[in-house]
Scaffold this motif. Structure first.
Motif, short mmCIF file in Angstrom:
data_model
loop_
_atom_site.label_atom_id
_atom_site.label_comp_id
_atom_site.label_asym_id
_atom_site.label_seq_id
_atom_site.Cartn_x
_atom_site.Cartn_y
_atom_site.Cartn_z
N LEU A 185 -57.79 -10.39 8.97
CA LEU A 185 -56.89 -10.58 7.83
C LEU A 185 -56.86 -9.36 6.93
N GLU A 186 -58.02 -8.79 6.61
CA GLU A 186 -58.09 -7.65 5.72
C GLU A 186 -57.35 -6.45 6.30
N THR A 187 -57.57 -6.19 7.60
CA THR A 187 -56.88 -5.07 8.26
C THR A 187 -55.38 -5.33 8.32
N ASN A 188 -55.00 -6.57 8.58
CA ASN A 188 -53.59 -6.94 8.68
C ASN A 188 -52.86 -6.68 7.36
N LEU A 189 -53.48 -7.06 6.25
CA LEU A 189 -52.86 -6.86 4.94
C LEU A 189 -52.74 -5.37 4.62
N LEU A 190 -53.77 -4.60 4.97
CA LEU A 190 -53.73 -3.16 4.72
C LEU A 190 -52.65 -2.48 5.54
N LEU A 191 -52.54 -2.85 6.83
CA LEU A 191 -51.53 -2.25 7.70
C LEU A 191 -50.13 -2.59 7.23
N ARG A 192 -49.94 -3.84 6.79
CA ARG A 192 -48.62 -4.22 6.30
C ARG A 192 -48.25 -3.40 5.08
N SER A 193 -49.21 -3.18 4.20
CA SER A 193 -48.95 -2.36 3.01
C SER A 193 -48.62 -0.92 3.39
N LEU A 194 -49.34 -0.37 4.38
CA LEU A 194 -49.08 0.99 4.83
C LEU A 194 -47.70 1.11 5.46
N CYS A 195 -47.29 0.09 6.21
CA CYS A 195 -45.97 0.13 6.86
C CYS A 195 -44.86 -0.03 5.83
N VAL A 196 -45.11 -0.76 4.75
CA VAL A 196 -44.12 -0.84 3.67
C VAL A 196 -43.95 0.53 3.02
N ASP A 197 -45.07 1.24 2.80
CA ASP A 197 -44.98 2.60 2.26
C ASP A 197 -44.18 3.50 3.20
N ALA A 198 -44.39 3.33 4.52
CA ALA A 198 -43.67 4.14 5.51
C ALA A 198 -42.18 3.82 5.48
N LEU A 199 -41.82 2.54 5.27
CA LEU A 199 -40.42 2.15 5.18
C LEU A 199 -39.77 2.73 3.92
N ILE A 200 -40.52 2.70 2.83
CA ILE A 200 -39.98 3.28 1.58
C ILE A 200 -39.76 4.78 1.75
N GLU A 201 -40.72 5.47 2.36
CA GLU A 201 -40.58 6.90 2.59
C GLU A 201 -39.38 7.19 3.50
N LEU A 202 -39.09 6.27 4.41
CA LEU A 202 -38.00 6.43 5.36
C LEU A 202 -36.65 6.63 4.68
N SER A 203 -36.39 5.86 3.61
CA SER A 203 -35.07 5.88 2.97
C SER A 203 -35.10 6.39 1.55
N ASP A 204 -36.24 6.89 1.10
CA ASP A 204 -36.39 7.35 -0.27
C ASP A 204 -35.80 8.76 -0.41
N GLU A 205 -34.54 8.84 -0.81
CA GLU A 205 -33.84 10.11 -0.83
C GLU A 205 -34.32 11.04 -1.95
N ASN A 206 -34.74 10.47 -3.09
CA ASN A 206 -35.17 11.32 -4.20
C ASN A 206 -36.68 11.44 -4.31
N ALA A 207 -37.41 10.94 -3.29
CA ALA A 207 -38.87 11.11 -3.19
C ALA A 207 -39.62 10.59 -4.41
N ASP A 208 -39.21 9.43 -4.96
CA ASP A 208 -39.94 8.84 -6.08
C ASP A 208 -40.78 7.64 -5.64
N TRP A 209 -40.87 7.42 -4.32
CA TRP A 209 -41.65 6.32 -3.72
C TRP A 209 -41.17 4.95 -4.19
N LYS A 210 -39.90 4.88 -4.51
CA LYS A 210 -39.26 3.61 -4.86
C LYS A 210 -37.86 3.61 -4.25
N LEU A 211 -37.33 2.42 -4.02
CA LEU A 211 -36.01 2.31 -3.41
C LEU A 211 -35.00 1.77 -4.41
N SER A 212 -33.90 2.53 -4.58
CA SER A 212 -32.77 2.02 -5.34
C SER A 212 -32.04 0.99 -4.48
#
Length: 300
Positions: A185-212
């Motif tokens: 469970l602990e690893t699963n939650l951490l990996l999900r959080s890391l993949c969310v960060d990777a998804l945000i980086e994927l489409s974050d055009e202004n590099a503020d680590w947030k999605l409009s």
């Protein structure tokens, strides 16, 4: 009435259809070429067959434990990893690996491209099911409306979604998404959080680590094909999943970034003739270690 010359008729009947499809060209060129597991045949710029590592595997979950102590979602992922890392890996047994690696061989927990894309595809599938049709073109407006609704639902009022808000968005339909990366469970939650960060980086055009809103909708649009970033090191380019070492620490290429463990490296000397044993500790502060990892990623 339109007539055809009898002299031209045999030519018309015997002329084969011409296909400009890259897939059809690859199939034609690769008809007699066999590639090993984890590889696929494609045609190069000169129209010659070449074998390359698979770009991706299917999402089937038939977990296997590799000889490197790493768990893979299926055999295809295992062979693809062996290809991109240039290592020999075979399946030890079905299911997840149970034995813990030794301290010196521990790997950092990372979200690979396949994990990131798998998460994105599951969310897109979930949204399409809410639209109620597989016709992506005719339901594009409905899809955008649903995504805008969720954006407003989880936005705290600053008109952007950060990683915490994105995770809350995923939890809205936890059962339907069934986002399971690990049996811990602990690893699963951490990996999900890391993949969310990777998804945000994927489409974050202004590099503020947030999605409009526009960045969020673009990220969840099925027709959007993200660029697969690679890692660089000493004038070489490495595929996702490649590994290197910094002293006693292992570094892994994940979504275009080098991610390293942060173990304290210790150099032990041999026992001297008088029976005394010495040890020299080489410790680095967290700031120094972060700078070393940043130097790796600055080469990308």
């Amino acid at each position: 009435m339109l007539t055809v010359s009898l002299l031209l008729l045999p030519l018309l009947l015997s002329s084969p259809p011409v296909s400009s499809s890259p897939l059809a060209q690859d199939e034609s060129v690769c008809a007699r070429t066999q590639c090993g597991a984890g590889r696929e045949c494609v045609s190069n710029d000169r129209g010659e067959p070449v074998c390359r590592c698979l770009q991706r595997c299917d999402d089937a979950e038939h977990w296997v434990c590799g000889s490197n102590g790493k768990s893979y979602r299926n055999h295809c992922e295992l062979h693809r990893d062996a290809c991109v890392t240039h290592t020999k890996i075979h399946a030890e047994h079905r299911g997840h690996c149970q034995e813990k690696p030794t301290k010196t061989d521990v790997s950092p927990i990372v979200c690979f491209l396949s994990d990131r894309d798998w998460l994105r595809e599951r969310v897109i599938q979930w949204v399409q099911e809410e639209v109620g049709s597989d016709d992506l073109t005719s339901n594009a407006s409905s899809t955008n409306e649903i995504l805008q609704t969720y954006f407003k639902m989880y936005d705290d009022g600053d008109s952007v979604l950060d990683s915490k808000e994105f995770l809350n968005f995923l939890k809205h339909n936890e059962t339907a998404l069934n986002l399971t990366y690990s049996d811990t469970l602990e690893t699963n939650l951490l990996l999900r959080s890391l993949c969310v960060d990777a998804l945000i980086e994927l489409s974050d055009e202004n590099a503020d680590w947030k999605l409009s809103l526009n960045e969020f909708v673009n990220c969840m649009t099925p027709t959007y094909h993200p660029y697969e970033r690679k890692c660089a090191l000493e004038d070489e380019v490495f595929e996702d999943g490649a590994e290197t070492r910094m002293e006693c620490n292992k570094c892994v290429c994940a979504c275009g970034n080098w991610v390293c463990t942060a173990l304290t490296c210790t150099g032990e000397h041999q026992v001297e003739e008088d029976g005394e044993e010495g040890a020299e500790d080489e410790e680095m502060t967290e700031e120094e270690w972060s700078r070393r990892v940043a130097e790796l990623n600055s080469l990308n």
